[in-house]
Design a protein around this motif. Structure first.
Motif, PDB file in Angstrom:
ATOM      1  N   ALA A  34      52.348  44.045  39.510  1.00 54.02           N
ATOM      2  CA  ALA A  34      52.956  42.873  40.133  1.00 54.02           C
ATOM      3  C   ALA A  34      54.340  43.205  40.683  1.00 54.02           C
ATOM      4  CB  ALA A  34      53.051  41.734  39.117  1.00 54.02           C
ATOM      5  N   MET A  35      55.115  43.961  39.934  1.00 56.49           N
ATOM      6  CA  MET A  35      56.458  44.333  40.375  1.00 56.49           C
ATOM      7  C   MET A  35      56.414  45.146  41.667  1.00 56.49           C
ATOM      8  SD  MET A  35      57.962  45.311  36.603  1.00 56.49           S
ATOM      9  CE  MET A  35      59.532  45.968  37.166  1.00 56.49           C
ATOM     10  N   MET A  36      55.488  46.090  41.745  1.00 57.11           N
ATOM     11  CA  MET A  36      55.404  46.927  42.949  1.00 57.11           C
ATOM     12  C   MET A  36      54.919  46.133  44.155  1.00 57.11           C
ATOM     13  SD  MET A  36      54.206  50.694  41.583  1.00 57.11           S
ATOM     14  CE  MET A  36      52.906  50.127  40.475  1.00 57.11           C
ATOM     15  N   THR A  37      54.012  45.167  43.924  1.00 55.66           N
ATOM     16  CA  THR A  37      53.567  44.354  45.059  1.00 55.66           C
ATOM     17  C   THR A  37      54.695  43.474  45.579  1.00 55.66           C
ATOM     18  OG1 THR A  37      52.735  42.527  43.666  1.00 55.66           O
ATOM     19  CG2 THR A  37      51.193  44.307  44.198  1.00 55.66           C
ATOM     20  N   ARG A  38      55.526  42.974  44.701  1.00 52.89           N
ATOM     21  CA  ARG A  38      56.633  42.116  45.128  1.00 52.89           C
ATOM     22  C   ARG A  38      57.765  42.922  45.777  1.00 52.89           C
ATOM     23  NH1 ARG A  38      54.101  37.641  46.010  1.00 52.89           N
ATOM     24  NH2 ARG A  38      53.783  36.261  44.214  1.00 52.89           N
ATOM     25  N   ASP A  44      50.487  52.003  45.256  1.00 50.25           N
ATOM     26  CA  ASP A  44      49.619  53.131  44.943  1.00 50.25           C
ATOM     27  C   ASP A  44      48.301  52.944  45.693  1.00 50.25           C
ATOM     28  OD1 ASP A  44      47.297  52.274  42.908  1.00 50.25           O
ATOM     29  OD2 ASP A  44      49.086  51.089  42.487  1.00 50.25           O
ATOM     30  N   PRO A  45      47.512  54.008  45.887  1.00 50.85           N
ATOM     31  CA  PRO A  45      46.317  53.922  46.740  1.00 50.85           C
ATOM     32  C   PRO A  45      45.366  52.778  46.415  1.00 50.85           C
ATOM     33  CG  PRO A  45      46.796  56.203  46.260  1.00 50.85           C
ATOM     34  CD  PRO A  45      47.750  55.394  45.435  1.00 50.85           C
ATOM     35  N   TRP A  46      45.035  52.585  45.146  1.00 52.31           N
ATOM     36  CA  TRP A  46      44.102  51.515  44.798  1.00 52.31           C
ATOM     37  C   TRP A  46      44.684  50.146  45.104  1.00 52.31           C
ATOM     38  CZ3 TRP A  46      39.088  51.601  44.079  1.00 52.31           C
ATOM     39  CH2 TRP A  46      38.472  52.791  43.661  1.00 52.31           C
ATOM     40  N   ASP A  47      45.988  49.975  44.873  1.00 48.64           N
ATOM     41  CA  ASP A  47      46.588  48.670  45.138  1.00 48.64           C
ATOM     42  C   ASP A  47      46.768  48.414  46.629  1.00 48.64           C
ATOM     43  OD1 ASP A  47      46.589  47.897  42.539  1.00 48.64           O
ATOM     44  OD2 ASP A  47      48.679  48.401  42.140  1.00 48.64           O
ATOM     45  N   VAL A  48      46.875  49.471  47.432  1.00 49.67           N
ATOM     46  CA  VAL A  48      46.839  49.288  48.884  1.00 49.67           C
ATOM     47  C   VAL A  48      45.496  48.657  49.270  1.00 49.67           C
ATOM     48  CG1 VAL A  48      46.796  50.462  51.125  1.00 49.67           C
ATOM     49  CG2 VAL A  48      48.434  51.183  49.379  1.00 49.67           C
ATOM     50  N   LEU A  49      44.421  49.166  48.665  1.00 50.54           N
ATOM     51  CA  LEU A  49      43.096  48.602  48.923  1.00 50.54           C
ATOM     52  C   LEU A  49      42.998  47.168  48.413  1.00 50.54           C
ATOM     53  CD1 LEU A  49      40.159  48.878  49.828  1.00 50.54           C
ATOM     54  CD2 LEU A  49      39.646  49.907  47.592  1.00 50.54           C
ATOM     55  N   HIS A  50      43.490  46.925  47.205  1.00 55.03           N
ATOM     56  CA  HIS A  50      43.438  45.568  46.651  1.00 55.03           C
ATOM     57  C   HIS A  50      44.207  44.583  47.535  1.00 55.03           C
ATOM     58  CE1 HIS A  50      42.997  47.694  42.516  1.00 55.03           C
ATOM     59  NE2 HIS A  50      41.812  47.511  43.078  1.00 55.03           N
ATOM     60  N   GLU A  51      45.381  44.987  47.989  1.00 57.88           N
ATOM     61  CA  GLU A  51      46.187  44.100  48.825  1.00 57.88           C
ATOM     62  C   GLU A  51      45.505  43.851  50.167  1.00 57.88           C
ATOM     63  OE1 GLU A  51      50.855  43.743  49.519  1.00 57.88           O
ATOM     64  OE2 GLU A  51      49.970  45.350  50.723  1.00 57.88           O
ATOM     65  N   GLY A  52      44.903  44.915  50.727  1.00 59.52           N
ATOM     66  CA  GLY A  52      44.198  44.746  51.994  1.00 59.52           C
ATOM     67  C   GLY A  52      43.065  43.748  51.883  1.00 59.52           C
ATOM     68  N   THR A  54      42.849  41.381  49.636  1.00 58.81           N
ATOM     69  CA  THR A  54      43.477  40.080  49.393  1.00 58.81           C
ATOM     70  C   THR A  54      43.855  39.414  50.710  1.00 58.81           C
ATOM     71  OG1 THR A  54      44.365  40.768  47.237  1.00 58.81           O
ATOM     72  CG2 THR A  54      45.453  38.925  48.331  1.00 58.81           C
ATOM     73  N   LYS A  55      44.437  40.183  51.626  1.00 58.84           N
ATOM     74  CA  LYS A  55      44.843  39.624  52.919  1.00 58.84           C
ATOM     75  C   LYS A  55      43.645  39.173  53.743  1.00 58.84           C
ATOM     76  CE  LYS A  55      49.212  42.137  53.433  1.00 58.84           C
ATOM     77  NZ  LYS A  55      49.981  43.126  54.239  1.00 58.84           N
ATOM     78  N   ARG A  56      42.541  39.870  53.607  1.00 57.81           N
ATOM     79  CA  ARG A  56      41.353  39.557  54.396  1.00 57.81           C
ATOM     80  C   ARG A  56      40.551  38.390  53.824  1.00 57.81           C
ATOM     81  NH1 ARG A  56      40.996  42.102  59.479  1.00 57.81           N
ATOM     82  NH2 ARG A  56      42.097  44.101  59.319  1.00 57.81           N
ATOM     83  N   THR A  57      40.619  38.203  52.513  1.00 56.45           N
ATOM     84  CA  THR A  57      39.759  37.205  51.864  1.00 56.45           C
ATOM     85  C   THR A  57      40.490  35.943  51.427  1.00 56.45           C
ATOM     86  OG1 THR A  57      40.085  38.185  49.667  1.00 56.45           O
ATOM     87  CG2 THR A  57      38.242  39.026  51.004  1.00 56.45           C
ATOM     88  N   GLY A  58      41.798  36.061  51.196  1.00 59.92           N
ATOM     89  CA  GLY A  58      42.537  34.911  50.681  1.00 59.92           C
ATOM     90  C   GLY A  58      42.444  34.743  49.179  1.00 59.92           C
ATOM     91  N   LEU A  59      41.720  35.642  48.513  1.00 61.84           N
ATOM     92  CA  LEU A  59      41.641  35.617  47.058  1.00 61.84           C
ATOM     93  C   LEU A  59      42.964  36.086  46.464  1.00 61.84           C
ATOM     94  CD1 LEU A  59      38.113  37.266  46.624  1.00 61.84           C
ATOM     95  CD2 LEU A  59      38.677  34.835  46.355  1.00 61.84           C
ATOM     96  N   THR A  60      43.221  35.742  45.209  1.00 61.59           N
ATOM     97  CA  THR A  60      44.439  36.217  44.569  1.00 61.59           C
ATOM     98  C   THR A  60      44.333  37.722  44.320  1.00 61.59           C
ATOM     99  OG1 THR A  60      43.683  35.927  42.283  1.00 61.59           O
ATOM    100  CG2 THR A  60      44.677  34.009  43.385  1.00 61.59           C
ATOM    101  N   PHE A  61      45.480  38.355  44.186  1.00 59.95           N
ATOM    102  CA  PHE A  61      45.515  39.796  43.971  1.00 59.95           C
ATOM    103  C   PHE A  61      44.750  40.167  42.698  1.00 59.95           C
ATOM    104  CE2 PHE A  61      47.292  43.893  42.839  1.00 59.95           C
ATOM    105  CZ  PHE A  61      47.458  44.517  44.071  1.00 59.95           C
ATOM    106  N   GLY A  62      44.971  39.409  41.632  1.00 57.54           N
ATOM    107  CA  GLY A  62      44.303  39.695  40.371  1.00 57.54           C
ATOM    108  C   GLY A  62      42.796  39.525  40.460  1.00 57.54           C
ATOM    109  N   LEU A 169      43.051  54.624  49.787  1.00 56.24           N
ATOM    110  CA  LEU A 169      44.273  54.433  50.581  1.00 56.24           C
ATOM    111  C   LEU A 169      43.937  54.170  52.045  1.00 56.24           C
ATOM    112  CD1 LEU A 169      47.382  54.554  50.778  1.00 56.24           C
ATOM    113  CD2 LEU A 169      47.165  57.014  51.136  1.00 56.24           C
ATOM    114  N   ALA A 170      43.043  54.966  52.598  1.00 59.48           N
ATOM    115  CA  ALA A 170      42.680  54.809  54.005  1.00 59.48           C
ATOM    116  C   ALA A 170      42.018  53.456  54.262  1.00 59.48           C
ATOM    117  CB  ALA A 170      41.752  55.944  54.434  1.00 59.48           C
ATOM    118  N   ALA A 171      41.095  53.076  53.372  1.00 59.63           N
ATOM    119  CA  ALA A 171      40.413  51.789  53.527  1.00 59.63           C
ATOM    120  C   ALA A 171      41.399  50.631  53.399  1.00 59.63           C
ATOM    121  CB  ALA A 171      39.301  51.660  52.495  1.00 59.63           C
ATOM    122  N   GLY A 172      42.302  50.727  52.428  1.00 58.02           N
ATOM    123  CA  GLY A 172      43.292  49.680  52.233  1.00 58.02           C
ATOM    124  C   GLY A 172      44.238  49.550  53.404  1.00 58.02           C
ATOM    125  N   TRP A 173      44.655  50.677  53.946  1.00 52.37           N
ATOM    126  CA  TRP A 173      45.559  50.659  55.101  1.00 52.37           C
ATOM    127  C   TRP A 173      44.883  50.011  56.308  1.00 52.37           C
ATOM    128  CZ3 TRP A 173      45.309  53.626  59.773  1.00 52.37           C
ATOM    129  CH2 TRP A 173      46.442  53.509  60.582  1.00 52.37           C
TER     130      TRP A 173
END
Length: 207
Positions: A34-38, A44-52, A54-62, A169-173
Motif C-alpha cells: 500500500a505504501m509503495m502504491t501511494r 515491483d513487477p507484480w504490483d505493476v500488473l495489479h495496478e494495471g 485495477t485501472k482497467r476494471t475498477g476493482l480495488t487493488f486488494g 512487468l510488461a503486461a502491467g505496463w
C-alpha cells in the motif's frame, strides 16, 4: 538478482509462534504494498500488473491481488505444487490489508513524502518477506509458481523468476501500471535486503 539464503538459524518449538510470525509478515507485506502504491514512483513487477488491472476494471487493488493470486494458484495444478497454510493466508491477508492501508493512506503530492513512502515501503517489504518466508508454513502463490516451474523445466530459479517478473512487468505496463524509479530500486534492493534479514527469522524443525 540475488538468491535468497534459506538456511535456518533457530529451532522451532511452537507452531503458534510460527503462525504468529507468518501473520505478522503478511500484514506487514500488505502494508508495504500500500505504501509503495501511494508513493506513485514505480512498483515491483507484480504490483505493476495489479495496478494495471485495477485501472482497467475498477476493482480495488486488494481485490485484484486476491484474484491474481487465485489465478496463479490454478497454475500450480499441472506443476503438482501443494499449498500450505501460509499459501492460503497469503492470499487472504495481503489482499485485505493492502486495501485497508490504502484507505487510511491517501496519495501523496509532495515529492519528499512520496520518496519517503517509497523507501520505507521497500524496506518494510524486505522485512515482511523475510518474516513470512522464515515461518516456513507454505510458499506464497507466486513463489510456488516460480519453484514449480524451475523444478519442471530444470531451469534455475533465478532465470524462471526473472522470466515471470519481466512478463508481469510488461503486461502491467501495457495495462497502465506505474513503472518508474521505484521499480528499479525495488529490483536492486529487495534480494540483498531479504537475504540479509532472513537468517535472523527463519525457523527449522527440531529433530
Amino acid at each position: 538478482m540475488t538468491a535468497i539464503d534459506l538456511r535456518p538459524v533457530r529451532v522451532s518449538i511452537s507452531p503458534a509462534r510460527r503462525l504468529t510470525q507468518l501473520l505478522a509478515g503478511l500484514v506487514l507485506y500488505g502494508a508495504s504494498m500500500a505504501m509503495m502504491t501511494r508513493a506513485r514512483l514505480g512498483l515491483d513487477p507484480w504490483d505493476v500488473l495489479h495496478e494495471g488491472i485495477t485501472k482497467r476494471t475498477g476493482l480495488t487493488f486488494g481485490t485484484v491481488v486476491g484474484i491474481a493470486s487465485v489465478a496463479v494458484l490454478l497454475l500450480w495444478i499441472p506443476l503438482r505444487q501443494r499449498p500450505g497454510l501460509g499459501t492460503v493466508l497469503n492470499v487472504l491477508v495481503i489482499s485485505v490489508v493492502v486495501d485497508l492501508v490504502r484507505a487510511m493512506l491517501p496519495d501523496q503530492q509532495v515529492l519528499g513524502w512520496r520518496i519517503t513512502l517509497l523507501i520505507a515501503g521497500i524496506l518494510l517489504n524486505a522485512v515482511a518477506t523475510a518474516v513470512y518466508v522464515g515461518a516456513r508454513l507454505g510458499p506464497g502463490p507466486r513463489d510456488g509458481l516460480m519453484t514449480g516451474l524451475a523444478a519442471r523445466t530444470g531451469w534455475s530459479v533465478r532465470l524462471v523468476r526473472t522470466g515471470i517478473e519481466v512478463t508481469a512487468l510488461a503486461a502491467g505496463w501495457l495495462l497502465g501500471g506505474t513503472v518508474g524509479v521505484g521499480t528499479i530500486l525495488y529490483a536492486l534492493a529487495i534480494g540483498p535486503l531479504t537475504q540479509a534479514l532472513l537468517p535472523h527469522v527463519a525457523w527449522r524443525e527440531s529433530r
